[in-house]
Write a protein that holds these residues in place. Structure first.
Motif, PDB file in Angstrom:
ATOM      1  N   GLN A   1      20.477  23.486  12.819  1.00  0.00           N
ATOM      2  CA  GLN A   1      21.889  23.195  13.074  1.00  0.00           C
ATOM      3  C   GLN A   1      22.045  21.932  13.918  1.00  0.00           C
ATOM      4  OE1 GLN A   1      22.710  27.047  14.779  1.00  0.00           O
ATOM      5  NE2 GLN A   1      23.943  27.667  13.019  1.00  0.00           N
ATOM      6  N   ILE A   2      21.185  21.779  14.921  1.00  0.00           N
ATOM      7  CA  ILE A   2      21.263  20.588  15.767  1.00  0.00           C
ATOM      8  C   ILE A   2      20.983  19.334  14.953  1.00  0.00           C
ATOM      9  CG2 ILE A   2      20.178  19.370  17.698  1.00  0.00           C
ATOM     10  CD1 ILE A   2      19.788  22.129  19.015  1.00  0.00           C
ATOM     11  N   LEU A   3      19.976  19.396  14.094  1.00  0.00           N
ATOM     12  CA  LEU A   3      19.695  18.241  13.230  1.00  0.00           C
ATOM     13  C   LEU A   3      20.881  17.928  12.326  1.00  0.00           C
ATOM     14  CD1 LEU A   3      15.983  18.963  12.306  1.00  0.00           C
ATOM     15  CD2 LEU A   3      16.823  16.914  13.482  1.00  0.00           C
ATOM     16  N   GLY A   4      21.526  18.956  11.804  1.00  0.00           N
ATOM     17  CA  GLY A   4      22.709  18.739  10.980  1.00  0.00           C
ATOM     18  C   GLY A   4      23.831  18.079  11.752  1.00  0.00           C
ATOM     19  N   VAL A   5      24.037  18.517  13.001  1.00  0.00           N
ATOM     20  CA  VAL A   5      25.069  17.903  13.840  1.00  0.00           C
ATOM     21  C   VAL A   5      24.719  16.448  14.137  1.00  0.00           C
ATOM     22  CG1 VAL A   5      26.106  17.919  16.142  1.00  0.00           C
ATOM     23  CG2 VAL A   5      25.881  20.053  14.875  1.00  0.00           C
ATOM     24  N   LEU A   6      23.465  16.179  14.435  1.00  0.00           N
ATOM     25  CA  LEU A   6      23.052  14.802  14.723  1.00  0.00           C
ATOM     26  C   LEU A   6      23.286  13.898  13.522  1.00  0.00           C
ATOM     27  CD1 LEU A   6      19.757  15.538  16.693  1.00  0.00           C
ATOM     28  CD2 LEU A   6      21.791  14.427  17.622  1.00  0.00           C
ATOM     29  N   MET A   7      22.951  14.357  12.341  1.00  0.00           N
ATOM     30  CA  MET A   7      23.166  13.550  11.141  1.00  0.00           C
ATOM     31  C   MET A   7      24.661  13.312  10.907  1.00  0.00           C
ATOM     32  SD  MET A   7      20.276  12.683   9.721  1.00  0.00           S
ATOM     33  CE  MET A   7      18.594  13.179   9.319  1.00  0.00           C
ATOM     34  N   ALA A   8      25.460  14.362  11.066  1.00  0.00           N
ATOM     35  CA  ALA A   8      26.901  14.213  10.854  1.00  0.00           C
ATOM     36  C   ALA A   8      27.514  13.301  11.908  1.00  0.00           C
ATOM     37  CB  ALA A   8      27.575  15.589  10.888  1.00  0.00           C
ATOM     38  N   ALA A   9      27.062  13.414  13.160  1.00  0.00           N
ATOM     39  CA  ALA A   9      27.600  12.586  14.235  1.00  0.00           C
ATOM     40  C   ALA A   9      27.236  11.118  14.031  1.00  0.00           C
ATOM     41  CB  ALA A   9      27.071  13.079  15.580  1.00  0.00           C
ATOM     42  N   ARG A  10      26.031  10.870  13.534  1.00  0.00           N
ATOM     43  CA  ARG A  10      25.647   9.481  13.253  1.00  0.00           C
ATOM     44  C   ARG A  10      26.591   8.867  12.224  1.00  0.00           C
ATOM     45  NH1 ARG A  10      21.029   5.950  13.110  1.00  0.00           N
ATOM     46  NH2 ARG A  10      21.318   4.492  11.387  1.00  0.00           N
ATOM     47  N   GLU A  11      26.881   9.616  11.184  1.00  0.00           N
ATOM     48  CA  GLU A  11      27.787   9.132  10.143  1.00  0.00           C
ATOM     49  C   GLU A  11      29.204   8.930  10.688  1.00  0.00           C
ATOM     50  OE1 GLU A  11      27.156   8.734   6.304  1.00  0.00           O
ATOM     51  OE2 GLU A  11      25.650   7.986   7.701  1.00  0.00           O
ATOM     52  N   ALA A  12      29.617   9.795  11.621  1.00  0.00           N
ATOM     53  CA  ALA A  12      30.980   9.725  12.152  1.00  0.00           C
ATOM     54  C   ALA A  12      31.120   8.722  13.301  1.00  0.00           C
ATOM     55  CB  ALA A  12      31.419  11.110  12.641  1.00  0.00           C
ATOM     56  N   GLY A  13      29.998   8.218  13.827  1.00  0.00           N
ATOM     57  CA  GLY A  13      30.049   7.280  14.945  1.00  0.00           C
ATOM     58  C   GLY A  13      30.305   7.984  16.265  1.00  0.00           C
TER      59      GLY A  13
END
Length: 478
Positions: free
Chosen positions: A167-179
Protein backbone atom coordinates in the motif's frame (compact mmCIF):
# COMPACT_ATOMS: atom_id res chain seq x y z
CA UNK A 1 -2.37 59.27 -3.99
CA UNK A 2 -1.85 57.63 -0.58
CA UNK A 3 1.84 56.74 -0.25
CA UNK A 4 1.64 55.60 3.37
CA UNK A 5 2.57 52.01 4.12
CA UNK A 6 0.32 50.04 6.44
CA UNK A 7 3.05 49.36 8.97
CA UNK A 8 6.71 50.20 9.38
CA UNK A 9 9.14 48.48 11.73
CA UNK A 10 12.21 50.49 12.69
CA UNK A 11 15.33 49.87 14.79
CA UNK A 12 15.22 46.11 14.33
CA UNK A 13 17.81 43.49 13.47
CA UNK A 14 16.16 41.77 10.52
CA UNK A 15 17.03 38.12 9.88
CA UNK A 16 16.72 37.60 6.12
CA UNK A 17 17.78 34.71 3.87
CA UNK A 18 20.75 36.88 2.87
CA UNK A 19 21.88 37.56 6.43
CA UNK A 20 21.19 39.93 9.29
CA UNK A 21 20.38 43.53 8.37
CA UNK A 22 20.05 46.64 10.50
CA UNK A 23 17.21 48.15 8.51
CA UNK A 24 13.63 49.30 8.54
CA UNK A 25 10.81 47.34 6.97
CA UNK A 26 7.48 48.37 5.47
CA UNK A 27 4.40 46.33 4.62
CA UNK A 28 1.29 47.18 2.63
CA UNK A 29 -1.63 44.99 1.63
CA UNK A 30 -0.26 42.10 3.66
CA UNK A 31 3.09 41.97 1.84
CA UNK A 32 6.57 43.23 2.65
CA UNK A 33 7.09 46.21 0.36
CA UNK A 34 10.45 47.55 1.43
CA UNK A 35 13.60 46.77 3.41
CA UNK A 36 16.17 49.51 3.84
CA UNK A 37 16.77 52.96 5.26
CA UNK A 38 14.88 55.32 2.96
CA UNK A 39 11.34 53.99 3.27
CA UNK A 40 7.97 55.76 3.26
CA UNK A 41 6.07 56.58 6.43
CA UNK A 42 3.27 54.31 7.61
CA UNK A 43 -0.06 54.43 9.35
CA UNK A 44 1.58 52.66 12.23
CA UNK A 45 5.28 52.66 13.09
CA UNK A 46 6.60 49.98 15.44
CA UNK A 47 9.91 50.52 17.22
CA UNK A 48 11.70 47.17 17.56
CA UNK A 49 14.14 48.77 20.02
CA UNK A 50 17.14 46.84 18.74
CA UNK A 51 15.44 43.47 19.09
CA UNK A 52 15.45 40.68 16.53
CA UNK A 53 12.88 40.74 13.73
CA UNK A 54 12.33 37.22 12.45
CA UNK A 55 9.95 35.55 10.00
CA UNK A 56 6.79 34.16 11.54
CA UNK A 57 7.22 30.55 12.53
CA UNK A 58 6.02 27.77 10.23
CA UNK A 59 5.03 24.64 12.13
CA UNK A 60 4.60 21.88 9.58
CA UNK A 61 3.48 19.05 11.89
CA UNK A 62 0.56 19.63 14.27
CA UNK A 63 -2.50 17.56 15.16
CA UNK A 64 -5.61 19.74 15.47
CA UNK A 65 -9.24 18.57 15.76
CA UNK A 66 -8.14 15.06 14.89
CA UNK A 67 -9.00 11.61 16.21
CA UNK A 68 -6.03 9.48 17.26
CA UNK A 69 -5.37 5.90 16.24
CA UNK A 70 -6.67 4.94 19.71
CA UNK A 71 -9.98 6.62 18.87
CA UNK A 72 -9.44 9.59 21.23
CA UNK A 73 -10.19 13.08 19.93
CA UNK A 74 -7.59 15.83 20.38
CA UNK A 75 -8.21 18.35 23.14
CA UNK A 76 -7.67 21.30 20.80
CA UNK A 77 -10.02 22.96 18.35
CA UNK A 78 -8.68 25.21 15.62
CA UNK A 79 -9.62 28.16 17.85
CA UNK A 80 -7.48 27.04 20.79
CA UNK A 81 -4.61 25.47 18.85
CA UNK A 82 -4.02 28.49 16.64
CA UNK A 83 -4.35 30.88 19.59
CA UNK A 84 -1.55 28.93 21.22
CA UNK A 85 0.51 28.97 18.04
CA UNK A 86 0.19 32.73 17.55
CA UNK A 87 1.20 33.51 21.13
CA UNK A 88 4.31 31.39 20.60
CA UNK A 89 5.34 33.23 17.43
CA UNK A 90 3.96 30.79 14.84
CA UNK A 91 1.96 32.32 11.98
CA UNK A 92 1.52 29.29 9.71
CA UNK A 93 0.63 25.72 10.62
CA UNK A 94 0.14 22.51 8.66
CA UNK A 95 -2.22 20.05 10.33
CA UNK A 96 -3.76 16.75 9.28
CA UNK A 97 -6.97 16.05 7.43
CA UNK A 98 -7.18 12.49 8.70
CA UNK A 99 -9.08 9.95 6.64
CA UNK A 100 -11.31 7.45 8.44
CA UNK A 101 -11.56 3.87 7.21
CA UNK A 102 -13.79 3.71 4.15
CA UNK A 103 -14.04 7.49 3.82
CA UNK A 104 -13.35 9.28 0.55
CA UNK A 105 -10.41 11.66 0.74
CA UNK A 106 -12.59 14.35 -0.80
CA UNK A 107 -15.06 14.00 2.07
CA UNK A 108 -12.26 14.07 4.65
CA UNK A 109 -10.90 17.33 3.30
CA UNK A 110 -14.28 19.03 2.93
CA UNK A 111 -15.23 18.32 6.53
CA UNK A 112 -11.82 19.33 7.87
CA UNK A 113 -11.71 22.52 5.82
CA UNK A 114 -15.08 23.57 7.24
CA UNK A 115 -13.67 23.29 10.76
CA UNK A 116 -10.57 25.28 9.89
CA UNK A 117 -12.56 28.07 8.21
CA UNK A 118 -14.62 28.44 11.36
CA UNK A 119 -11.79 28.53 13.85
CA UNK A 120 -8.26 29.10 12.51
CA UNK A 121 -6.69 32.34 13.71
CA UNK A 122 -3.50 31.93 11.63
CA UNK A 123 -2.72 30.79 8.10
CA UNK A 124 -2.78 27.06 7.51
CA UNK A 125 -2.53 24.14 5.10
CA UNK A 126 -3.28 20.43 5.40
CA UNK A 127 -1.48 17.13 5.01
CA UNK A 128 -3.80 14.39 3.73
CA UNK A 129 -3.43 11.63 6.34
CA UNK A 130 -4.19 8.33 4.66
CA UNK A 131 -5.50 5.22 6.40
CA UNK A 132 -7.46 3.47 3.64
CA UNK A 133 -6.23 3.21 0.06
CA UNK A 134 -9.28 1.11 -0.82
CA UNK A 135 -11.71 3.96 -0.17
CA UNK A 136 -13.88 4.98 -3.13
CA UNK A 137 -12.19 7.12 -5.82
CA UNK A 138 -8.90 7.10 -3.88
CA UNK A 139 -6.46 7.78 -6.72
CA UNK A 140 -8.63 10.31 -8.53
CA UNK A 141 -9.29 12.16 -5.26
CA UNK A 142 -5.57 12.21 -4.51
CA UNK A 143 -4.78 13.69 -7.93
CA UNK A 144 -7.61 16.21 -7.88
CA UNK A 145 -6.81 17.39 -4.35
CA UNK A 146 -3.19 17.87 -5.37
CA UNK A 147 -4.32 20.02 -8.29
CA UNK A 148 -6.37 22.07 -5.81
CA UNK A 149 -3.31 22.82 -3.69
CA UNK A 150 -2.93 19.90 -1.27
CA UNK A 151 0.69 19.00 -1.97
CA UNK A 152 1.56 16.73 0.95
CA UNK A 153 0.19 13.60 2.52
CA UNK A 154 1.05 11.29 5.38
CA UNK A 155 1.21 7.54 5.90
CA UNK A 156 2.02 5.40 8.92
CA UNK A 157 3.94 2.13 9.14
CA UNK A 158 2.45 1.39 12.56
CA UNK A 159 -0.67 1.84 14.73
CA UNK A 160 -4.03 0.49 13.60
CA UNK A 161 -3.97 2.98 10.72
CA UNK A 162 -0.63 1.80 9.34
CA UNK A 163 -0.35 0.72 5.72
CA UNK A 164 1.45 -2.39 4.55
CA UNK A 165 4.44 -2.18 2.23
CA UNK A 166 2.45 -2.75 -0.95
CA UNK A 167 0.00 0.00 0.00
CA UNK A 168 2.82 2.40 0.83
CA UNK A 169 4.47 1.73 -2.52
CA UNK A 170 1.15 2.38 -4.23
CA UNK A 171 0.77 5.69 -2.40
CA UNK A 172 4.33 6.70 -3.30
CA UNK A 173 3.74 5.97 -6.98
CA UNK A 174 0.43 7.85 -6.99
CA UNK A 175 1.93 10.81 -5.10
CA UNK A 176 4.81 11.04 -7.56
CA UNK A 177 2.34 11.27 -10.42
CA UNK A 178 0.25 13.86 -8.54
CA UNK A 179 3.25 16.01 -7.53
CA UNK A 180 3.02 15.44 -3.77
CA UNK A 181 5.46 15.03 -0.90
CA UNK A 182 4.84 11.93 1.24
CA UNK A 183 5.40 12.33 4.99
CA UNK A 184 5.96 9.14 6.98
CA UNK A 185 5.71 8.07 10.60
CA UNK A 186 8.30 5.31 10.33
CA UNK A 187 8.47 2.63 13.05
CA UNK A 188 8.39 -1.14 12.62
CA UNK A 189 4.97 -2.28 13.79
CA UNK A 190 5.89 -5.94 14.39
CA UNK A 191 8.80 -5.07 16.70
CA UNK A 192 6.56 -2.74 18.70
CA UNK A 193 3.73 -5.26 18.96
CA UNK A 194 6.12 -7.99 20.11
CA UNK A 195 7.74 -5.77 22.74
CA UNK A 196 4.42 -4.48 24.04
CA UNK A 197 3.04 -7.97 24.46
CA UNK A 198 6.20 -9.17 26.20
CA UNK A 199 6.22 -6.24 28.63
CA UNK A 200 2.53 -6.54 29.45
CA UNK A 201 2.93 -10.28 30.07
CA UNK A 202 5.64 -9.47 32.62
CA UNK A 203 3.58 -6.74 34.31
CA UNK A 204 5.88 -3.97 33.14
CA UNK A 205 3.22 -1.40 32.28
CA UNK A 206 4.21 1.90 33.95
CA UNK A 207 5.00 4.88 31.65
CA UNK A 208 8.80 4.33 31.69
CA UNK A 209 8.24 1.02 29.88
CA UNK A 210 6.70 2.92 26.99
CA UNK A 211 10.19 3.83 25.79
CA UNK A 212 11.28 0.18 25.97
CA UNK A 213 8.18 -0.89 24.05
CA UNK A 214 9.18 1.14 21.01
CA UNK A 215 12.75 -0.06 20.32
CA UNK A 216 15.15 2.30 18.67
CA UNK A 217 15.74 -0.34 16.00
CA UNK A 218 12.03 -0.17 15.17
CA UNK A 219 12.67 3.39 13.99
CA UNK A 220 15.94 2.48 12.28
CA UNK A 221 14.44 -0.42 10.32
CA UNK A 222 11.37 1.50 9.17
CA UNK A 223 13.36 4.61 8.25
CA UNK A 224 15.69 2.42 6.17
CA UNK A 225 12.74 0.72 4.48
CA UNK A 226 11.07 4.01 3.59
CA UNK A 227 14.36 5.42 2.31
CA UNK A 228 14.64 2.38 0.04
CA UNK A 229 11.07 2.87 -1.17
CA UNK A 230 11.79 6.56 -1.87
CA UNK A 231 14.82 5.61 -3.97
CA UNK A 232 12.89 2.84 -5.73
CA UNK A 233 10.01 5.10 -6.75
CA UNK A 234 11.90 8.40 -6.95
CA UNK A 235 9.14 9.95 -4.81
CA UNK A 236 10.11 12.74 -2.37
CA UNK A 237 9.64 11.69 1.25
CA UNK A 238 9.71 13.60 4.54
CA UNK A 239 10.60 11.45 7.54
CA UNK A 240 8.83 12.69 10.63
CA UNK A 241 10.12 13.06 14.22
CA UNK A 242 13.54 11.41 13.93
CA UNK A 243 14.80 10.40 17.39
CA UNK A 244 17.89 8.16 17.06
CA UNK A 245 21.49 8.55 15.96
CA UNK A 246 21.22 5.35 13.89
CA UNK A 247 18.29 6.70 11.87
CA UNK A 248 20.32 9.83 11.17
CA UNK A 249 23.04 7.64 9.68
CA UNK A 250 20.54 5.91 7.38
CA UNK A 251 19.15 9.26 6.21
CA UNK A 252 22.62 10.72 5.60
CA UNK A 253 23.67 7.69 3.55
CA UNK A 254 20.48 7.84 1.47
CA UNK A 255 20.92 11.52 0.75
CA UNK A 256 24.55 10.98 -0.20
CA UNK A 257 23.32 8.57 -2.89
CA UNK A 258 20.88 11.20 -4.13
CA UNK A 259 17.78 9.67 -2.57
CA UNK A 260 14.83 12.11 -2.41
CA UNK A 261 14.61 12.10 1.39
CA UNK A 262 14.20 14.92 3.90
CA UNK A 263 13.79 14.72 7.68
CA UNK A 264 12.66 16.60 10.77
CA UNK A 265 12.90 16.32 14.53
CA UNK A 266 11.08 17.96 17.47
CA UNK A 267 12.02 19.96 20.60
CA UNK A 268 11.19 17.08 22.96
CA UNK A 269 13.87 14.92 21.29
CA UNK A 270 16.43 17.74 21.32
CA UNK A 271 15.82 18.96 24.87
CA UNK A 272 14.68 15.96 26.94
CA UNK A 273 15.45 12.26 27.29
CA UNK A 274 13.61 9.15 28.42
CA UNK A 275 14.11 10.05 32.09
CA UNK A 276 11.02 12.29 31.81
CA UNK A 277 8.91 9.13 31.71
CA UNK A 278 10.06 8.18 35.21
CA UNK A 279 8.36 11.20 36.78
CA UNK A 280 5.21 10.73 38.83
CA UNK A 281 3.28 12.27 35.91
CA UNK A 282 5.40 10.60 33.24
CA UNK A 283 2.31 9.91 31.15
CA UNK A 284 2.26 13.61 30.24
CA UNK A 285 5.48 13.07 28.31
CA UNK A 286 4.50 9.91 26.46
CA UNK A 287 4.86 10.30 22.70
CA UNK A 288 5.89 8.12 19.78
CA UNK A 289 8.65 7.64 19.01
CA UNK A 290 9.61 8.10 22.66
CA UNK A 291 12.36 10.34 23.94
CA UNK A 292 15.72 8.59 23.72
CA UNK A 293 19.09 9.28 25.38
CA UNK A 294 21.24 12.36 25.91
CA UNK A 295 23.60 10.94 23.28
CA UNK A 296 20.76 10.82 20.76
CA UNK A 297 19.85 14.43 21.54
CA UNK A 298 23.43 15.52 20.91
CA UNK A 299 23.42 13.64 17.61
CA UNK A 300 20.16 15.32 16.57
CA UNK A 301 21.67 18.75 17.23
CA UNK A 302 24.61 17.74 15.05
CA UNK A 303 22.15 16.54 12.40
CA UNK A 304 20.57 19.99 12.33
CA UNK A 305 23.98 21.62 12.05
CA UNK A 306 25.20 19.46 9.18
CA UNK A 307 21.92 19.43 7.25
CA UNK A 308 20.92 15.78 7.76
CA UNK A 309 17.85 17.18 9.51
CA UNK A 310 16.05 19.95 7.67
CA UNK A 311 13.65 21.44 10.19
CA UNK A 312 12.11 21.26 13.66
CA UNK A 313 8.34 20.87 14.06
CA UNK A 314 6.29 20.62 17.25
CA UNK A 315 4.32 17.41 16.53
CA UNK A 316 1.67 19.11 18.67
CA UNK A 317 -0.58 16.25 19.86
CA UNK A 318 -2.84 17.62 22.61
CA UNK A 319 -4.49 15.34 25.16
CA UNK A 320 -5.57 16.52 28.58
CA UNK A 321 -4.08 14.74 31.59
CA UNK A 322 -7.48 13.74 32.93
CA UNK A 323 -10.37 11.36 32.27
CA UNK A 324 -11.11 13.05 28.92
CA UNK A 325 -7.59 12.45 27.61
CA UNK A 326 -4.53 10.56 28.71
CA UNK A 327 -6.25 9.17 31.81
CA UNK A 328 -9.41 8.03 30.00
CA UNK A 329 -8.70 4.49 31.22
CA UNK A 330 -7.99 5.56 34.79
CA UNK A 331 -5.07 7.16 36.65
CA UNK A 332 -3.25 3.85 36.90
CA UNK A 333 -3.75 2.82 33.28
CA UNK A 334 -0.91 0.85 31.63
CA UNK A 335 1.19 2.69 29.09
CA UNK A 336 -0.62 0.77 26.34
CA UNK A 337 -3.82 2.66 27.21
CA UNK A 338 -2.38 6.18 27.58
CA UNK A 339 -2.69 8.48 24.56
CA UNK A 340 0.61 9.42 22.96
CA UNK A 341 1.52 13.05 22.41
CA UNK A 342 2.22 16.35 24.12
CA UNK A 343 1.47 19.99 23.36
CA UNK A 344 4.09 22.00 21.51
CA UNK A 345 2.63 24.72 19.28
CA UNK A 346 3.23 27.50 21.81
CA UNK A 347 6.54 26.27 23.24
CA UNK A 348 8.42 25.19 20.08
CA UNK A 349 9.87 28.57 19.18
CA UNK A 350 10.79 29.90 22.65
CA UNK A 351 12.47 26.58 23.52
CA UNK A 352 14.47 26.62 20.30
CA UNK A 353 15.32 30.34 20.51
CA UNK A 354 16.65 29.75 24.02
CA UNK A 355 18.77 26.81 22.83
CA UNK A 356 19.89 28.07 19.42
CA UNK A 357 20.22 31.83 19.90
CA UNK A 358 20.62 32.44 23.63
CA UNK A 359 22.44 29.13 24.06
CA UNK A 360 24.40 29.44 20.82
CA UNK A 361 23.42 26.06 19.34
CA UNK A 362 23.49 27.33 15.78
CA UNK A 363 22.65 31.02 16.03
CA UNK A 364 19.79 33.22 14.94
CA UNK A 365 20.04 32.55 11.20
CA UNK A 366 19.92 28.80 11.71
CA UNK A 367 16.96 29.30 14.06
CA UNK A 368 15.06 31.17 11.35
CA UNK A 369 15.95 28.53 8.77
CA UNK A 370 14.83 25.42 10.66
CA UNK A 371 11.68 26.97 12.16
CA UNK A 372 10.39 29.04 9.25
CA UNK A 373 12.31 29.15 5.96
CA UNK A 374 12.98 25.45 5.49
CA UNK A 375 9.44 24.23 6.25
CA UNK A 376 7.96 26.93 4.02
CA UNK A 377 10.28 26.00 1.16
CA UNK A 378 10.07 22.23 1.52
CA UNK A 379 6.28 22.19 1.69
CA UNK A 380 5.75 24.80 -1.04
CA UNK A 381 4.10 27.51 1.07
CA UNK A 382 4.08 30.61 -1.14
CA UNK A 383 5.30 33.81 0.49
CA UNK A 384 5.97 32.23 3.88
CA UNK A 385 9.02 31.72 6.05
CA UNK A 386 11.26 34.61 4.99
CA UNK A 387 11.77 38.33 5.31
CA UNK A 388 12.04 39.53 1.72
CA UNK A 389 10.35 42.05 -0.53
CA UNK A 390 7.12 40.57 -1.87
CA UNK A 391 6.83 37.91 0.84
CA UNK A 392 3.91 37.83 3.25
CA UNK A 393 4.43 40.25 6.13
CA UNK A 394 4.51 37.49 8.76
CA UNK A 395 6.93 38.85 11.34
CA UNK A 396 7.90 38.32 14.97
CA UNK A 397 9.84 40.71 17.16
CA UNK A 398 11.93 38.74 19.66
CA UNK A 399 13.32 40.30 22.84
CA UNK A 400 16.52 38.29 23.40
CA UNK A 401 16.80 39.42 27.03
CA UNK A 402 13.30 38.60 28.25
CA UNK A 403 13.29 35.56 30.51
CA UNK A 404 10.28 33.33 31.13
CA UNK A 405 9.80 30.33 33.39
CA UNK A 406 6.98 28.06 32.27
CA UNK A 407 4.16 27.37 34.72
CA UNK A 408 1.89 24.41 35.31
CA UNK A 409 -0.85 25.59 32.95
CA UNK A 410 0.19 28.78 31.17
CA UNK A 411 -0.53 27.83 27.55
CA UNK A 412 -3.48 29.03 25.46
CA UNK A 413 -4.30 25.59 24.10
CA UNK A 414 -6.91 23.32 25.69
CA UNK A 415 -4.49 20.75 27.11
CA UNK A 416 -4.54 21.98 30.71
CA UNK A 417 -0.86 21.40 31.45
CA UNK A 418 2.55 22.50 30.23
CA UNK A 419 5.07 19.64 30.05
CA UNK A 420 7.87 22.22 30.31
CA UNK A 421 6.70 23.45 33.72
CA UNK A 422 9.67 24.90 35.62
CA UNK A 423 11.84 25.20 32.48
CA UNK A 424 13.21 28.73 31.90
CA UNK A 425 13.88 30.27 28.50
CA UNK A 426 15.71 33.43 27.54
CA UNK A 427 14.23 35.17 24.49
CA UNK A 428 10.55 35.84 23.97
CA UNK A 429 8.19 36.79 21.09
CA UNK A 430 6.87 40.20 22.16
CA UNK A 431 4.97 41.15 18.98
CA UNK A 432 3.58 39.00 16.18
CA UNK A 433 2.40 40.20 12.77
CA UNK A 434 0.36 38.13 10.28
CA UNK A 435 0.11 39.50 6.72
CA UNK A 436 0.79 43.04 7.98
CA UNK A 437 -1.65 42.92 10.88
CA UNK A 438 -0.53 42.79 14.51
CA UNK A 439 -2.06 39.65 16.04
CA UNK A 440 -0.12 39.48 19.33
CA UNK A 441 1.01 42.49 21.34
CA UNK A 442 1.98 42.85 25.01
CA UNK A 443 0.97 39.24 25.59
CA UNK A 444 -2.54 39.84 24.27
CA UNK A 445 -3.98 37.80 21.42
CA UNK A 446 -5.72 39.98 18.82
CA UNK A 447 -6.40 37.37 16.12
CA UNK A 448 -10.00 36.16 15.95
CA UNK A 449 -11.31 32.71 14.93
CA UNK A 450 -11.58 32.64 11.15
CA UNK A 451 -8.86 35.26 10.56
CA UNK A 452 -6.48 32.61 9.25
CA UNK A 453 -6.28 31.88 5.53
CA UNK A 454 -6.03 28.45 3.93
CA UNK A 455 -2.90 28.32 1.78
CA UNK A 456 -3.09 26.77 -1.64
CA UNK A 457 0.21 25.24 -2.64
CA UNK A 458 0.33 25.50 -6.43
CA UNK A 459 3.30 23.16 -6.83
CA UNK A 460 5.56 20.82 -4.92
CA UNK A 461 8.05 22.67 -2.74
CA UNK A 462 11.83 22.29 -2.68
CA UNK A 463 11.47 18.50 -2.49
CA UNK A 464 11.88 17.35 -6.08
CA UNK A 465 11.41 13.75 -7.21
CA UNK A 466 14.44 11.74 -8.25
CA UNK A 467 15.01 9.16 -10.95
CA UNK A 468 13.26 5.95 -9.92
CA UNK A 469 14.90 2.54 -10.04
CA UNK A 470 15.68 1.21 -13.55
CA UNK A 471 12.96 -1.43 -13.26
CA UNK A 472 10.39 1.29 -12.56
CA UNK A 473 11.65 3.42 -15.46
CA UNK A 474 11.28 0.44 -17.79
CA UNK A 475 7.52 0.54 -17.22
CA UNK A 476 7.44 3.94 -18.97
CA UNK A 477 5.80 7.16 -17.93
CA UNK A 478 8.66 8.27 -15.64
Amino acid sequence: MDTLADIKIINGRLVTPDGVRQAALTATGGLITGIGTDLPEARRTIDAKGNWVLPGGVDSHAHIEQRSGMGLFNADTFETATASAALGGTTTVISFAAQSKGERLRTTVEHYAARSRRGARIDHAFHLSISDTNAPDFESDLKNLADEGHRSLKVFTTYNIGLNDAQILGVLMAAREAGQLVCVHAENDAMIAWMRAALVARGKTAPPWHAVSRPRLAEVEAVGRICTFAEFTGTPVMLFHISTVEALGVIAATRKRGGPVWAETCPHYLLSDDNVLTRADGGKWMCSPPQRTAEDSAALWQGLADGTLDLVSSDHAPYRYDETGKLANGPGAPFTEIANGLPGLQTRLPLLFDAMVSGDKGGVEAFARVTATAPADLYGLPGKGRIAAGADADLVIWDPARRWTYGANDLADNVGYNPWEGHSVTGWPVLVVQRGRVIVEDGKLLAEPGDGKWLERPALGATPPAAPAPEVREMGGF
